[in-house]
Scaffold this active site. Sequence first.
Site, PDB file in Angstrom:
ATOM      1  N   SER A   1     -47.302 -47.052  45.842  1.00 19.80           N
ATOM      2  CA  SER A   1     -45.869 -47.201  46.113  1.00 19.80           C
ATOM      3  C   SER A   1     -45.704 -48.003  47.390  1.00 19.80           C
ATOM      4  CB  SER A   1     -45.215 -45.829  46.268  1.00 19.80           C
ATOM      5  OG  SER A   1     -43.889 -45.952  46.759  1.00 19.80           O
TER       6      SER A   1
ATOM      7  N   TYR B   1     -44.657 -37.294  50.039  1.00 23.63           N
ATOM      8  CA  TYR B   1     -44.890 -38.289  48.987  1.00 23.63           C
ATOM      9  C   TYR B   1     -45.489 -39.557  49.600  1.00 23.63           C
ATOM     10  CZ  TYR B   1     -43.906 -41.374  45.000  1.00 23.63           C
ATOM     11  OH  TYR B   1     -44.022 -42.259  43.953  1.00 23.63           O
TER      12      TYR B   1
END
Length: 275
Positions: free
Chosen positions: A141, A154
Amino acid sequence: MNNDKKQSQVVMITGAASGIGAATAKLAVAAGYRVVIADIDLDKAQATAKLLGPHTWPVKLDITLESDWEAALDRVWEVEGRLDVLINNAAIVHTGWARDLPLSAHRQTMETNCMGAINGMMTALPRLKAQGSGHLVTVASMVAFIPYPGLASYAAAKHALRAFHVALAIEERDSPVDFSLIYPGATETPMLEKEAKDDALALAFAGKPMMPEDVAAAILEALRTRPDEVYLPPERGPVVRKMGTDIEALREHVRVNTEVGWKNLQERRQKMVQG
């Protein structure tokens, strides 16, 4: 690569019952690959495989369990006789300010989003080396470089996963296995819908989200070209790499873009209410 050769290529995608994983599976099948739909939700995996047709099949996989990985890969070799590409895509998210989340939520995020993919790489690697070829693809990501407020664990998991992937790729540079990292920005998936409900995630909506099909297309291209890294959108690569090492620039980015993101998030919520 002609279609007949592609047909012999076997791709396993984790978290493939929805979102980026399902979009990637759809494009891979259309391109002529055989695709294993791996997901913790077997019912959804079965439904996705049925929808995509005879060149795909489902397998239940909890990526946090080493025993599940061994069983799933045993099944792949039993059915297909080989695995050419493993796409580690599955992930979860617990949104909110770090201080408001229980340690169990942070722990689950790290265990799933980091160790889950590591479990897959380390279980698949010796098998790929033994067969003399393979490709390990990690869907990370942009937050691996830019840790968004509201996504602390995350971002930490994706940052750690990137470090592990790169280190492993360098260690295995003389092996027959290739390694590719994919860095999508915000993408229209069920995960993003969850993020849209949390005020802490306003920054994530500063720009227009990508569509899962766009990320899937980039992943399919990476199966062909086998690059080290893919940034989505590509032009953001140099910016996020530089900002990831400049905390002051990151603070300013958060300050400015949170205001933009909050406005966009409010508009998004209003559209959802209006149907």
